[in-house]
Design an enzyme around this catalytic site. Structure first.
Site, PDB file in Angstrom:
ATOM      1  N   PHE A  82      15.974 -13.104 -13.921  1.00  0.00           N
ATOM      2  CA  PHE A  82      16.752 -13.725 -14.957  1.00  0.00           C
ATOM      3  C   PHE A  82      17.627 -14.886 -14.404  1.00  0.00           C
ATOM      4  CE2 PHE A  82      20.557 -13.623 -17.569  1.00  0.00           C
ATOM      5  CZ  PHE A  82      20.035 -13.943 -18.860  1.00  0.00           C
ATOM      6  N   ASP A  83      18.352 -14.550 -13.580  1.00  0.00           N
ATOM      7  CA  ASP A  83      19.268 -15.237 -12.961  1.00  0.00           C
ATOM      8  C   ASP A  83      18.785 -16.707 -12.527  1.00  0.00           C
ATOM      9  OD1 ASP A  83      20.229 -12.543 -12.788  1.00  0.00           O
ATOM     10  OD2 ASP A  83      21.961 -13.315 -11.626  1.00  0.00           O
TER      11      ASP A  83
END
Length: 435
Positions: free
Chosen positions: A205-206
């Site tokens: 996600f990051d």
């Protein structure tokens, strides 16, 4: 699955306006899964640090990722004892899912997260969020790979981290230095537009968020951090690395195909009058020149390779025409996407038709050069033919760029980017006393 609910292009970046009393400026999310042992010491330490050092109202949100131990009970107890702490329960695992859910519902203008082990020294928290509050940056990340960072961890995790960032730089052209450090922040107005474009719900996600933000031209602030590895970390390295590589492939494919609507999260320049629309100054000329030169260089190599292949089966004029036709189609498609930033299928056929007109001009120049060479000598060497073609292509390149820029892909200026601003009504300034 990527959703398409972003509210539209972002306005110019500004200092956060004052809000009503009681609204926290910062919401720090701590995603947890089965952390009954470490959760309470982490929250108490973070809460104490924010009370002593942070000059604005804050909130700490515990995002429980479907824990099966007593983590939910610990979260509820902390939320009951500390007014600034909130507990949020999710029935599905995934750090990305937890951050997306909490950030999407938060009313704080600055959103952050950190790992429950507090490996990153908390003195970096205020430097992390200050550029977001001031309006200088859109996202901020802690970097363990900055020159002034001090990091204590084993050689295995050091190697994996640096190798992963090299992969990101080589495959996705990422310029940020540390995608995996669990210490990041984002402005809420940016999150509202950016998060719908992020598909991953886990550890990637990051990275996906940062790559999309960087490609859209958002400003990412990096803070050197002091970081001590947690030897008891429960992260499955091999599984996480595999999922990350799958994510890199998926995002790279989306960027190459132009399926990501990056124009929806671009920023105009600031409110300084000197940054507004300037008449008679070409827009993006330097970037377009670089992109055109790169595409042109690769196209020339492709053209020469095709010419050498076709020359084995026919005369020089036929080989030149076929090689130029094939390379021209590829050149127009590449310049359309990479140099002039046009994505999607709309207008693609028209652009290729106009590109073929440009191709015709190039054909006249190169064919004329070959005819002149044939008139000068009856049996020119192959190397001489290539040299003449290179010179003719260089002459055609300048004209090709001008035609592409002025006719095929004309500069489309956005009048909405230069608009007057509605004054923000004055209201109380942020303070911790308003909690």
């Amino acid at each position: 699955m990527r959703t398409d609910t972003s509210p539209g292009p972002l306005p110019a970046r500004e200092h956060l306006p004052a809000t009503d009393a009681g609204t926290p400026v910062l919401d720090v999310v701590i995603p947890v899964y089965n952390e009954e042992k470490d959760l309470q010491p982490c929250v108490l330490r973070l809460h104490d640090h924010l009370q002593r050092t942070f000059p604005y109202a804050f909130r700490i949100t515990i995002a429980d990722n479907a824990s099966t131990d007593t983590t939910p009970q610990v979260s509820a107890r902390l939320a009951a004892e500390l007014p600034e702490v909130r507990a949020y329960r999710l029935e599905q695992k995934g750090r990305g899912r937890a951050l997306r859910t909490v950030w999407s519902s938060s009313d704080a203008p600055v959103l952050a997260y950190m790992d429950v082990d507090l490996s990153t020294d908390l003195n970096a928290l205020l430097p992390l969020v200050a550029p977001l509050i001031s309006g200088h940056s859109d996202l901020a990340i802690g970097s363990r790979l900055a020159r002034s960072s001090r990091v204590v961890r084993g050689p295995k995790r050091e190697f994996i981290s640096r190798a992963y960032n090299l992969i990101l730089r080589g495959s996705l052209q990422a310029r940020f230095s540390d995608a995996q450090c669990g210490f990041k922040a984002i402005r809420r107005d940016v999150a509202q537009v950016l998060l719908p474009l992020v598909e991953d719900t886990g550890w990637f996600f990051d990275t996906e968020m940062l790559v999309i933000a960087e490609r859209a031209g958002l400003r990412i602030h990096e803070v050197p951090v002091d970081w001590v590895d947690d030897p008891e970390s429960t992260v499955h390295i091999v599984k996480t690395a595999t999922e990350d590589l799958k994510g890199v492939w998926r995002v790279g494919k989306a960027l190459a195909s132009g399926s990501l609507p990056l124009d929806r999260i671009t920023r105009p320049f600031g409110d300084d009058p000197r940054d507004r629309e300037i008449q008679d100054v070409p827009k993006g000329l330097a970037r377009q020149l670089v992109g055109f030169c790169v595409v042109g260089g690769l196209s020339t190599l492709f053209y020469l390779l095709l010419y050498s292949v076709f020359r084995q089966f026919g005369g020089s004029q036929l080989a030149n025409a076929l090689a130029l036709l094939v390379s021209a189609v590829a050149n127009t498609a590449a310049n359309r996407r990479l140099t002039f930033g046009v994505s999607g299928r709309s207008g693609a056929v028209r652009h290729q038709a106009q590109g073929l007109v440009v191709f015709g001009i190039g054909l006249v120049l190169t064919s004329g050069s070959l005819a002149a060479l044939g008139a000068a000598t009856s049996d020119p060497a192959h190397s001489t033919e290539l040299a003449v073609l290179i010179a003719a292509n260089l002459a055609a390149t300048v004209l090709r760029f001008l035609l592409f820029r002025a006719w095929v892909f004309p500069d489309q200026r956005e009048p909405a980017m230069v608009t007057s601003r509605t004054p923000v009504p004055s209201s109380p300034t942020y303070s911790r006393d308003s909690r």
